[in-house]
Motif scaffolding. Structure first.
Motif, mmCIF file in Angstrom:
data_model
loop_
_atom_site.group_PDB
_atom_site.id
_atom_site.type_symbol
_atom_site.label_atom_id
_atom_site.label_comp_id
_atom_site.label_asym_id
_atom_site.label_seq_id
_atom_site.Cartn_x
_atom_site.Cartn_y
_atom_site.Cartn_z
ATOM 1 N N ASP B 63 0.833 -1.211 0.000
ATOM 2 C CA ASP B 63 0.000 0.000 0.000
ATOM 3 C C ASP B 63 0.862 1.252 0.000
ATOM 4 N N LYS B 64 1.938 1.173 0.725
ATOM 5 C CA LYS B 64 2.825 2.327 0.817
ATOM 6 C C LYS B 64 3.444 2.613 -0.577
ATOM 7 N N ARG B 66 2.139 1.753 -3.433
ATOM 8 C CA ARG B 66 1.069 2.261 -4.300
ATOM 9 C C ARG B 66 0.870 3.747 -4.073
ATOM 10 N N ARG B 67 0.847 4.124 -2.779
ATOM 11 C CA ARG B 67 0.645 5.549 -2.467
ATOM 12 C C ARG B 67 1.772 6.386 -3.049
ATOM 13 N N SER B 68 2.991 5.906 -2.908
ATOM 14 C CA SER B 68 4.124 6.727 -3.357
ATOM 15 C C SER B 68 4.113 6.883 -4.880
ATOM 16 N N GLY B 70 1.266 6.913 -6.609
ATOM 17 C CA GLY B 70 -0.032 7.482 -6.987
ATOM 18 C C GLY B 70 -1.001 6.440 -7.500
ATOM 19 N N ASP B 72 -2.836 4.526 -5.780
ATOM 20 C CA ASP B 72 -3.991 4.328 -4.904
ATOM 21 C C ASP B 72 -5.138 5.259 -5.262
ATOM 22 N N GLN B 73 -4.882 6.216 -6.129
ATOM 23 C CA GLN B 73 -5.917 7.182 -6.521
ATOM 24 C C GLN B 73 -7.000 6.479 -7.351
#
Lengths: 332, 334
Positions: B63-64, B66-68, B70, B72-73
Motif C-alpha cells: 500500500d505504501k 502504491r501511495r508513493s 499514486g 492508490d488514486q
C-alpha cells in the motif's frame, strides 16, 4: 484511284465459355486516300471490333483475328510482328475513341501525352516536340494552347478532351484516322464542332477517315461511302447519297426510319414519325440459321429463315445482302 | 503567373497541414484516453508483479508503494493526471525501469524506426516489382509462380520464418548475425559501424517485410491488371507505344495509388509485427520494450508506447495524403 486501305474477309473472334464466338465475320471493304468511309450499325453490330482489329489493339486473348487481310498500301498488317505493327499505329493509322472522358491518362499532362506520341514517330528533340504539340493543339482549336499544354485532363471538358485526342492522333501525321464514335459522348453543339474540325483537318492533312458511328446524321455530314453492319457482317454498302435516297436492305430502311430528319419529308407535308426496329441485335453466339436480321425484318419470308443471303453487287457499284434486292437486280 | 500559382499551392498545403495537425491532436488525445482505460481494465498493477517477483510482501508495504506512485488514486483521477501530463509531453515515469517513459522510448525509438523504415521500403519495392512483373505476364507460369510465392509469404508465421532464417543464415551458413543490432564489444569507425548495423538489420527487416511484400505483390498485380483494361491504355497502344513504356509510364503511375493507401495502413500493423521480430532477433527496439511492459504491468510505459505508435500511424496517414495529392493531379489537398 487505287485504295490506300483494303480489308479482305476480316473475321474476328472472342473466346467464350463454349469456345470461340465470331463477332466480326468476313468483312471486306476498301478506302481511297483522303476519303471518308462510314461504318454504321446498332450497338453490338461489330463495328468497333472491326475498327480495333485493323489496328490490332484488341486484347488478345480473349480476342483473335481468325482470318482475313488488312492491306495498307498493299502490305498485310495482320502478318506484321508487334514491332512493325507499333510503327503503323499512330504513324500510318491513328485512332480516336468514343469516350474522351476516359481515353486520356489522368496522371499525365495533355502535353506529355501528345509529346510522347510525337517522339514515338518522329525524330524531334524534347523542345521541338513540345513546340509541335502546341502547334497541334492550336490546329485543333484549343484556345491558349501554350498554357493549356501543361493541364491535366480533368481540367478539360469532354469536347476539349476529344480535341486533345485528335491532336494526339495527328502527331504521327497518319494517312488514315479511325474515329470510333467520336461524338457520341458529347453535347450536340460540341458534336457539330468536332465533326467540322475533323472535316477541315481531313482536307488540311489529306488523310482518309474511317468513321464508326450509329448516328446516320453524322454519316450524312461527312462520309462519302457507307457500310451498314448488322450482327458482325456487312449487309449493305453504298455511296452516302444513294443510301439515304434508296436504301436496299430492310435493315438500312429501318435505321433510316429511326433517324430524325429535317428536310427529306418536306414534300410529304406530314411530320416524320420515328419508327423503331422491333427487337434487338442477336448475341453473336445465338445467330439464327438464315439471315441474321430475319427475326426483326418486316419483309422476311421463308427462304430468309433458312438460308443466309450473301453480300452481292446490285447496281451502281452498290452491294447488299438481301434476297429481295438481289431478285430485283436479277430481274431488272 | 507561375510563381503566383506556386505560392497559392504552398499556402494551401500549409493550411492543410495546420488543419490536419489539429485533427491529429484531438485523435491522439482520444486514443490516449482509450489506451489508458483499456490497459487499466486488465487486472493487476506494477506493484502486484513486483510482489510476485519478491516472492510475496506484506500488504502494508505494498500500500505504501502504491501511495508513493499514486496508484492508490481512483482511476479517473489517474486518468486526468495522465492526460494533463501527456499534453506537456510528459508520459510519466516507468517505475520498473526507473526512468521517465519519454526518455526510455526515445532511447529505443531509433532502432524500431530503422527496422520499420527498412522493412517498409523493402516490402513496398519488392511487392511493386513482383506485382508489375506478374501483371505483365498474366496467366503464365511466371505469374503463377509469383502468386504461389506471395501466398506462401502471406501464410508463413512471422516468428517461424524469423527462427528458420536464424537457423539457416546464422547457425548453418554463418552468413549474417541473428541477434542484436551491433556486434558487442567492437570498436569500429563510422563506416564499419554502419555496415555492422546493416548486416544485423538484414534478417529482422526481411522477416518483418515478408508478409507485407505478399500483400503488396497481390495488390499491385490486381491494380495493374485493372488499369490495363482502361480506355487510356488502349489509347496508349493505339499511339504505337512499346509494351514497356505502356507498363511503366501509363499503367504503373495509375496502379500505384492503392499501394500508397496500403502504405499508410501498414504502419500500424508493422508496429505489431515489430514486437515479434524484435523478440526473436533481440533487436533493442520499442516492440520488445512493449512486450516487457505488458509482462511487468508497467502501465505508464505501455500506454506511452501505444500512444507513440498511434502518433506514428497518424503521421504516416498525413504523409500518405500528401503523397496521394502529389501522385494524382485530380486530388487537390484542401
Amino acid at each position: 484511284m487505287s485504295s490506300i486501305l483494303e480489308v479482305r474477309g476480316l473475321t474476328t473472334q472472342f473466346s467464350g465459355p463454349k469456345g470461340y464466338v465470331t463477332v466480326v465475320e468476313n468483312v471486306s471493304f476498301a478506302m481511297k486516300p483522303g476519303a471518308t468511309l462510314a461504318i454504321v450499325g446498332e450497338s453490338g453490330s461489330g463495328k468497333s471490333v472491326t475498327a480495333m482489329s485493323l489496328l490490332r489493339v484488341l486484347p488478345e486473348p480473349p480476342a483473335r483475328i481468325a482470318a482475313g487481310k488488312v492491306l495498307l498500301s498493299g502490305k498485310d498488317l495482320l502478318q506484321l510482328g508487334e514491332q512493325a505493327m507499333r510503327r503503323v499505329r499512330g504513324r500510318d493509322i491513328s485512332m480516336i475513341f468514343q469516350e474522351p472522358m476516359t481515353s486520356l491518362n489522368p496522371v499525365m499532362t495533355i502535353g506529355g501525352q501528345i509529346v510522347e506520341a510525337i517522339r514515338e514517330h518522329r525524330e524531334l528533340s524534347a523542345d521541338e516536340a513540345r513546340a509541335e504539340a502546341v502547334a497541334l493543339l492550336d490546329r485543333v482549336r484549343i484556345p491558349d494552347a501554350g498554357h493549356r499544354i501543361d493541364d491535366y485532363p480533368h481540367r478539360l471538358s469532354g469536347g476539349m478532351r476529344q480535341r486533345v485526342m485528335i491532336a494526339m492522333a495527328l502527331a504521327g501525321r497518319p494517312k488514315i484516322l479511325i474515329a470510333d464514335e467520336p461524338t457520341t459522348a458529347l453535347d450536340v453543339t460540341v458534336q457539330a464542332q468536332i465533326l467540322a474540325l475533323l472535316a477541315r483537318l481531313q482536307s488540311e492533312f489529306g488523310m482518309g477517315i474511317l468513321l464508326i458511328t450509329h448516328n446516320l446524321g453524322v454519316v450524312a455530314q461527312i462520309a462519302q461511302r457507307v457500310l451498314v453492319m448488322y450482327a458482325g457482317r456487312i449487309v449493305e454498302e453504298a455511296p452516302v447519297r444513294d443510301l439515304f435516297q434508296d436504301p436496299l436492305h430492310p435493315y438500312t430502311e429501318g435505321l433510316l426510319g429511326a433517324t430524325p430528319r429535317m428536310y427529306q419529308d418536306a414534300e410529304a407535308g406530314a411530320r416524320h414519325r420515328l419508327i423503331d426496329i422491333a427487337g434487338i441485335v442477336p448475341q453473336p453466339d445465338q445467330l439464327p440459321p438464315g439471315c441474321a436480321f430475319a427475326p426483326r425484318c418486316p419483309k422476311a419470308f421463308a427462304r430468309c429463315r433458312e438460308e443466309r443471303p450473301a453480300l452481292l453487287p446490285t447496281r451502281d457499284g452498290r452491294q447488299s445482302a438481301c434476297f429481295l434486292t438481289q431478285n430485283t437486280a436479277a430481274s431488272a | 503567373m507561375q510563381g503566383a500559382t506556386q505560392g497559392a499551392g504552398r499556402n494551401r498545403i500549409v493550411r492543410f497541414l495546420v488543419r490536419r495537425s489539429a485533427q491529429a491532436g484531438l485523435t491522439l488525445l482520444a486514443i490516449a484516453v482509450l489506451n489508458f482505460v483499456i490497459v487499466h481494465l486488465a487486472p493487476g498493477d506494477a506493484i502486484d508483479v513486483l510482489a510476485g517477483e519478491f516472492g510475496g510482501a506484506d500488504a502494508q508495504y505494498l500500500d505504501k508503494l502504491r501511495r508513493s506512485y499514486g496508484l492508490d488514486q481512483p482511476i479517473y483521477v489517474q486518468l486526468f493526471q495522465y492526460l494533463f501530463n501527456v499534453v506537456q509531453l510528459n508520459l510519466g515515469f516507468s517505475f520498473r525501469n526507473n526512468m521517465p517513459v519519454f526518455d526510455l522510448i526515445m532511447t529505443r525509438l531509433p532502432a524500431t524506426l530503422l527496422l520499420m523504415v527498412a522493412s517498409m521500403l523493402l516490402s513496398f519495392t519488392a511487392g511493386l516489382l513482383l506485382g508489375v512483373f506478374s501483371a505483365r505476364r498474366v496467366n503464365t507460369f511466371a505469374d503463377d509462380a509469383v502468386s504461389v510465392l506471395a501466398l506462401l509469404c502471406y501464410a508463413t508465421p512471422l516468428f517461424w520464418f524469423g527462427l528458420m532464417a536464424i537457423v539457416l543464415f546464422t547457425v548453418k551458413l554463418n552468413l549474417l548475425p541473428g541477434n542484436g543490432m551491433y556486434t558487442i564489444g567492437s570498436n569500429l569507425g563510422w563506416f564499419a559501424a554502419t555496415l555492422d548495423v546493416a548486416r544485423h538489420l538484414v534478417l529482422p527487416a526481411c522477416s518483418l517485410a515478408l508478409f507485407h511484400m505478399a500483400v503488396y505483390t497481390r495488390l499491385m498485380r490486381a491494380s495493374m491488371l485493372e488499369v490495363y483494361g482502361l480506355d487510356y491504355i488502349r489509347t496508349a497502344r493505339a499511339k504505337g507505344l512499346s509494351q514497356r513504356r505502356i507498363a511503366f509510364r501509363h499503367v504503373l503511375p495509375n496502379a500505384i495509388l492503392p499501394m500508397v493507401t496500403m502504405l499508410g495502413l501498414q504502419v500500424g500493423s508493422l508496429l505489431g509485427g515489430a514486437v515479434l521480430v524484435e523478440t526473436v532477433f533481440g533487436w533493442p527496439g520499442l516492440g520488445r520494450l512493449a512486450f516487457d511492459a505488458i509482462l511487468q504491468r508497467d502501465h505508464n510505459l505501455l500506454i506511452g508506447i501505444l500512444l507513440l505508435g498511434s502518433a506514428l500511424v497518424v503521421i504516416a496517414n498525413l504523409i500518405t495524403d500528401l503523397l496521394y495529392a502529389w501522385l494524382d493531379p485530380r486530388i487537390e489537398v484542401a
